[in-house]
Design a protein around this motif. Structure first.
Motif, PDB file in Angstrom:
ATOM      1  N   GLY A 138       0.809  -1.211   0.000  1.00  0.00           N
ATOM      2  CA  GLY A 138       0.000   0.000   0.000  1.00  0.00           C
ATOM      3  C   GLY A 138       0.842   1.260   0.000  1.00  0.00           C
ATOM      4  O   GLY A 138       0.805   2.057  -0.932  1.00  0.00           O
ATOM      5  N   THR A 139       1.629   1.445   1.051  1.00  0.00           N
ATOM      6  CA  THR A 139       2.375   2.687   1.236  1.00  0.00           C
ATOM      7  C   THR A 139       3.342   2.966   0.085  1.00  0.00           C
ATOM      8  O   THR A 139       3.548   4.129  -0.279  1.00  0.00           O
ATOM      9  N   ALA A 140       3.924   1.935  -0.513  1.00  0.00           N
ATOM     10  CA  ALA A 140       4.867   2.155  -1.614  1.00  0.00           C
ATOM     11  C   ALA A 140       4.203   2.866  -2.787  1.00  0.00           C
ATOM     12  O   ALA A 140       4.842   3.671  -3.477  1.00  0.00           O
ATOM     13  N   LEU A 141       2.923   2.579  -3.022  1.00  0.00           N
ATOM     14  CA  LEU A 141       2.206   3.277  -4.092  1.00  0.00           C
ATOM     15  C   LEU A 141       2.044   4.748  -3.734  1.00  0.00           C
ATOM     16  O   LEU A 141       2.246   5.639  -4.584  1.00  0.00           O
ATOM     17  N   ASN A 142       1.701   5.032  -2.487  1.00  0.00           N
ATOM     18  CA  ASN A 142       1.505   6.413  -2.057  1.00  0.00           C
ATOM     19  C   ASN A 142       2.813   7.196  -2.082  1.00  0.00           C
ATOM     20  O   ASN A 142       2.837   8.385  -2.423  1.00  0.00           O
ATOM     21  N   THR A 143       3.905   6.529  -1.727  1.00  0.00           N
ATOM     22  CA  THR A 143       5.211   7.179  -1.771  1.00  0.00           C
ATOM     23  C   THR A 143       5.572   7.567  -3.202  1.00  0.00           C
ATOM     24  O   THR A 143       6.037   8.687  -3.464  1.00  0.00           O
ATOM     25  N   ALA A 144       5.346   6.646  -4.140  1.00  0.00           N
ATOM     26  CA  ALA A 144       5.636   6.925  -5.542  1.00  0.00           C
ATOM     27  C   ALA A 144       4.743   8.041  -6.079  1.00  0.00           C
ATOM     28  O   ALA A 144       5.214   8.965  -6.770  1.00  0.00           O
ATOM     29  N   PHE A 145       3.464   7.948  -5.756  1.00  0.00           N
ATOM     30  CA  PHE A 145       2.500   8.941  -6.229  1.00  0.00           C
ATOM     31  C   PHE A 145       2.846  10.338  -5.712  1.00  0.00           C
ATOM     32  O   PHE A 145       2.951  11.307  -6.481  1.00  0.00           O
ATOM     33  N   THR A 146       3.046  10.450  -4.401  1.00  0.00           N
ATOM     34  CA  THR A 146       3.305  11.744  -3.791  1.00  0.00           C
ATOM     35  C   THR A 146       4.616  12.332  -4.288  1.00  0.00           C
ATOM     36  O   THR A 146       4.712  13.540  -4.555  1.00  0.00           O
ATOM     37  N   GLY A 147       5.639  11.494  -4.447  1.00  0.00           N
ATOM     38  CA  GLY A 147       6.918  11.989  -4.949  1.00  0.00           C
ATOM     39  C   GLY A 147       6.805  12.563  -6.353  1.00  0.00           C
ATOM     40  O   GLY A 147       7.371  13.619  -6.656  1.00  0.00           O
ATOM     41  N   ALA A 148       6.054  11.873  -7.218  1.00  0.00           N
ATOM     42  CA  ALA A 148       5.904  12.342  -8.601  1.00  0.00           C
ATOM     43  C   ALA A 148       5.078  13.619  -8.660  1.00  0.00           C
ATOM     44  O   ALA A 148       5.393  14.548  -9.429  1.00  0.00           O
ATOM     45  N   VAL A 149       4.018  13.685  -7.862  1.00  0.00           N
ATOM     46  CA  VAL A 149       3.192  14.893  -7.836  1.00  0.00           C
ATOM     47  C   VAL A 149       3.992  16.072  -7.298  1.00  0.00           C
ATOM     48  O   VAL A 149       3.962  17.181  -7.861  1.00  0.00           O
ATOM     49  N   ARG A 150       4.734  15.846  -6.227  1.00  0.00           N
ATOM     50  CA  ARG A 150       5.536  16.925  -5.634  1.00  0.00           C
ATOM     51  C   ARG A 150       6.581  17.424  -6.624  1.00  0.00           C
ATOM     52  O   ARG A 150       6.779  18.646  -6.757  1.00  0.00           O
ATOM     53  N   ALA A 151       7.227  16.503  -7.319  1.00  0.00           N
ATOM     54  CA  ALA A 151       8.242  16.910  -8.292  1.00  0.00           C
ATOM     55  C   ALA A 151       7.628  17.720  -9.421  1.00  0.00           C
ATOM     56  O   ALA A 151       8.204  18.729  -9.876  1.00  0.00           O
ATOM     57  N   TYR A 152       6.453  17.308  -9.887  1.00  0.00           N
ATOM     58  CA  TYR A 152       5.808  18.038 -10.983  1.00  0.00           C
ATOM     59  C   TYR A 152       5.415  19.448 -10.540  1.00  0.00           C
ATOM     60  O   TYR A 152       5.644  20.436 -11.254  1.00  0.00           O
ATOM     61  N   LEU A 153       4.843  19.564  -9.358  1.00  0.00           N
ATOM     62  CA  LEU A 153       4.410  20.877  -8.888  1.00  0.00           C
ATOM     63  C   LEU A 153       5.594  21.787  -8.567  1.00  0.00           C
ATOM     64  O   LEU A 153       5.514  23.010  -8.762  1.00  0.00           O
ATOM     65  N   ASP A 154       6.682  21.197  -8.083  1.00  0.00           N
ATOM     66  CA  ASP A 154       7.890  21.998  -7.862  1.00  0.00           C
ATOM     67  C   ASP A 154       8.409  22.570  -9.177  1.00  0.00           C
ATOM     68  O   ASP A 154       8.886  23.708  -9.229  1.00  0.00           O
ATOM     69  N   ALA A 155       8.326  21.751 -10.247  1.00  0.00           N
ATOM     70  CA  ALA A 155       8.822  22.187 -11.555  1.00  0.00           C
ATOM     71  C   ALA A 155       7.834  23.080 -12.293  1.00  0.00           C
ATOM     72  O   ALA A 155       8.218  23.831 -13.194  1.00  0.00           O
ATOM     73  N   HIS A 156       6.544  23.001 -11.924  1.00  0.00           N
ATOM     74  CA  HIS A 156       5.499  23.767 -12.615  1.00  0.00           C
ATOM     75  C   HIS A 156       4.597  24.428 -11.560  1.00  0.00           C
ATOM     76  O   HIS A 156       3.424  24.056 -11.407  1.00  0.00           O
ATOM     77  N   PRO A 157       5.111  25.412 -10.836  1.00  0.00           N
ATOM     78  CA  PRO A 157       4.362  25.975  -9.710  1.00  0.00           C
ATOM     79  C   PRO A 157       3.080  26.705 -10.095  1.00  0.00           C
ATOM     80  O   PRO A 157       2.221  26.935  -9.235  1.00  0.00           O
ATOM     81  N   SER A 158       2.917  27.067 -11.369  1.00  0.00           N
ATOM     82  CA  SER A 158       1.709  27.801 -11.769  1.00  0.00           C
ATOM     83  C   SER A 158       0.562  26.882 -12.197  1.00  0.00           C
ATOM     84  O   SER A 158      -0.554  27.342 -12.441  1.00  0.00           O
ATOM     85  N   VAL A 159       0.810  25.579 -12.281  1.00  0.00           N
ATOM     86  CA  VAL A 159      -0.218  24.638 -12.750  1.00  0.00           C
ATOM     87  C   VAL A 159      -1.333  24.507 -11.716  1.00  0.00           C
ATOM     88  O   VAL A 159      -1.070  24.351 -10.512  1.00  0.00           O
ATOM     89  N   VAL A 160      -2.572  24.561 -12.198  1.00  0.00           N
ATOM     90  CA  VAL A 160      -3.719  24.348 -11.315  1.00  0.00           C
ATOM     91  C   VAL A 160      -4.608  23.197 -11.791  1.00  0.00           C
ATOM     92  O   VAL A 160      -5.488  22.753 -11.054  1.00  0.00           O
ATOM     93  N   ASP A 161      -4.403  22.719 -12.996  1.00  0.00           N
ATOM     94  CA  ASP A 161      -5.195  21.609 -13.533  1.00  0.00           C
ATOM     95  C   ASP A 161      -4.695  20.303 -12.908  1.00  0.00           C
ATOM     96  O   ASP A 161      -3.557  19.887 -13.169  1.00  0.00           O
ATOM     97  N   PRO A 162      -5.505  19.637 -12.087  1.00  0.00           N
ATOM     98  CA  PRO A 162      -5.009  18.433 -11.405  1.00  0.00           C
ATOM     99  C   PRO A 162      -4.616  17.318 -12.357  1.00  0.00           C
ATOM    100  O   PRO A 162      -3.806  16.456 -11.995  1.00  0.00           O
TER     101      PRO A 162
END
Length: 283
Positions: A236-260
């Motif tokens: 379970g947790t490994a999926l959440n770790t992967a998901f959260t890491g990828a989302v965080r990296a994308y938002l860090d690189a694209h701070p103006s994005v609002v489309d989920p």
């Protein structure tokens, strides 16, 4: 393809020293889509499991999440089953049949032994009358939401083989989750399993063994656990770790994005890759 009963998927790998069945927790639609995609990439069956905690997160509405997850599974080319995980509420257990689940993990592990046996035996009787495969837990895996951290190596935590054999005989469960050194919600893969205990449990217990908390277990430890007798591997947790890491990296690189959709897509892809990797690990 049609949903496959969990019991059939478990039976197909029971007795193998090189292959186990991986089961992955679903929290959102993206989780379900990622698990199906990862199973297709790996060419392997998998279990999509929804926990009581996930149902609570969705306002207690089991049917909405179950229906969406089942729809994703049916649209997939991979053999997939639907499993209700860590159910404490008898009411939620009884909702499983109408919601389309072929299996339930009924969790009475927080009760004392005699009460655990009585509650689990009743759950098994109810489930078997409806062709629902029932998993239970004996020992303390620990680490679930709301629980204090558990030392998986503390005295008295691990499952005793003879007690497990008696428990299975008295309850009639179809599978048994056992405490052998893993813990739920680990974000680092540092757990060390007791492989001698796994082998002893395999010898003593006549039903398939289940490893919970596998996100924190290194690949080599998982392979050894499968060789020693583990049949179902929960992640379970490994999926959440992967998901959260990828989302965080994308938002860090694209701070103006609002489309989920922009950041959910890489998160879903990261979970799919994690699913495929675990499926390769378990054979």
């Amino acid at each position: 393809m049609p949903l496959v009963p969990t019991g059939e998927l478990v039976a197909a790998v029971t007795g193998s020293a090189s292959t186990a069945l991986a089961a992955f927790n679903v929290i959102s639609l993206e989780h379900a889509e990622a698990i199906a995609a990862g199973a297709e990439q790996a060419g392997s069956p998998a279990v999509l499991q929804i926990s009581e905690n996930a149902v609570r997160f969705h306002g207690g509405d089991l049917l909405a999440l179950a229906s969406a997850t089942a729809a994703v599974a049916r649209a997939s080319s991979a053999p997939l089953s639907l499993h209700l995980d860590h159910v404490v509420s008898v009411g939620l257990l009884h909702a499983a049949h109408e919601a389309g689940f072929s299996s339930v993990m009924f969790d009475a592990s927080k009760l004392d032994y005699d009460d655990n046996v009585r509650a689990t035996a009743a759950a098994v009787r109810w489930g078997h009358e409806r062709d629902i495969w029932i998993e239970a837990e004996l020992g303390e895996v620990g680490g679930k939401d709301g629980e204090s951290p558990l030392d998986a190596h503390a005295p008295g935590v691990r499952t005793d083989p003879q007690e497990a054999a008696t428990y299975v005989a008295d309850t009639g469960v179809d599978a048994l989750a056992v405490a052998v050194g893993s813990s739920h919600a680990m974000t680092e893969r540092t757990a060390t399993l007791d492989h001698a205990l796994i082998a002893a449990l395999r010898e003593a217990v006549p039903v398939p063994l289940v490893l919970h908390g596998s996100s924190g277990v290194p690949d080599d430890e998982i392979r050894r656990a499968v060789a020693a007798g583990m049949v179902k591997i929960n992640v379970g947790t490994a999926l959440n770790t992967a998901f959260t890491g990828a989302v965080r990296a994308y938002l860090d690189a694209h701070p103006s994005v609002v489309d989920p959709r922009k950041y959910l897509a890489p998160g879903r892809d990261a979970m799919a890759a994690t699913v495929a990797r675990f499926l390769a690990t378990v054979g």
